[in-house]
Design an enzyme around this catalytic site. Structure first.
Site, short mmCIF file in Angstrom:
data_model
loop_
_atom_site.label_atom_id
_atom_site.label_comp_id
_atom_site.label_asym_id
_atom_site.label_seq_id
_atom_site.Cartn_x
_atom_site.Cartn_y
_atom_site.Cartn_z
N HIS A 61 3.77 5.09 7.77
CA HIS A 61 3.09 3.80 7.92
C HIS A 61 4.06 2.63 7.94
CE1 HIS A 61 -0.23 6.08 5.57
NE2 HIS A 61 -0.36 6.30 6.86
N LYS A 71 9.56 -2.28 1.04
CA LYS A 71 8.92 -1.58 -0.07
C LYS A 71 9.99 -1.07 -1.03
CE LYS A 71 4.99 0.01 2.65
NZ LYS A 71 4.32 1.18 3.25
N TYR A 131 4.54 1.41 -5.69
CA TYR A 131 5.43 0.69 -4.79
C TYR A 131 5.15 -0.79 -4.80
CZ TYR A 131 1.64 1.95 -1.48
OH TYR A 131 0.45 2.17 -0.85
N ASP A 169 -4.28 9.63 9.68
CA ASP A 169 -2.91 10.12 9.89
C ASP A 169 -2.85 11.34 10.82
OD1 ASP A 169 -1.69 8.11 8.49
OD2 ASP A 169 -1.48 9.26 6.64
#
Length: 190
Positions: A61, A71, A131, A169
């Site tokens: 992603h 991130k 995250y 996904d």
């Protein structure tokens, strides 16, 4: 914190200094000052957490354009194989990836800069994954590439028949077919 460079410029592994004794342990999981000095100035604005079980693959992603995210990821419980894929067209490492195991035991973190796709596979029975992001989640700017793209050739360290994907996904485009990626010559931090 110890900074470990990877084969792709900008993607780094962070290893904390852990202080332990008979009571347990303590470590500083994040310091803005030290992060800015040793990695790059980034202002994180959102923390996320997910719990998954063995075989789950999340990714690959990213957020597009002005909504691009850096991130900083880590595992609180369990083990994952964390992946960062360079999706900056024109980059000398375009399509290549960094794979590193993050776990509750090693307490390592991975910094993924803007211009990369991110994903992970769960190697333990369960994993609690956290995250930090430097831009808020923006649904209309979601982007993704296929987890099993032959060009990225990622070994997720899970047998294919055990991999669990979200419906979304299952249908991500291959890297070569993705419409909007990043440009290597653009500074996405400017």
């Amino acid at each position: 914190m110890k900074i470990i460079k990877t084969d792709i410029d900008g993607v780094v592994i962070i290893e904390p200094e852990i202080f332990g004794d008979s009571r347990g342990y303590f470590f500083e999981s994040y310091s803005q000052r030290e992060f800015d000095e040793k990695i790059r100035p980034v202002r994180f604005v959102q923390d996320n957490e997910s719990r998954s079980h063995y075989g789950v693959v999340r990714g690959l992603h990213f957020q597009k354009g002005v909504h691009a995210q850096s991130k900083l990821v880590r595992v609180i419980e369990g083990r994952v194989l964390d992946i960062a894929v360079d999706i900056r067209r024109g980059s000398p490492t375009f399509g290549r990836h960094v794979a590193t195991e993050l776990s509750a035991e090693n307490k390592r973190q991975l910094f993924i800069p803007r211009g990369f796709a991110h994903g992970f596979s769960v190697l333990s029975e369960t994993a609690l994954f956290q995250y930090k992001c430097d831009y808020p989640y923006t649904p209309e700017s979601e982007g993704a590439i296929a987890w099993n793209d032959p060009q990225t050739a990622i070994d997720w360290r899970i047998p294919v028949h055990d991999i669990l994907l979200s419906e979304k996904d299952r249908h991500n485009p291959l890297l070569g077919e993705a419409e909007e990626l990043f440009d290597y010559s653009t500074d996405y931090y400017a």
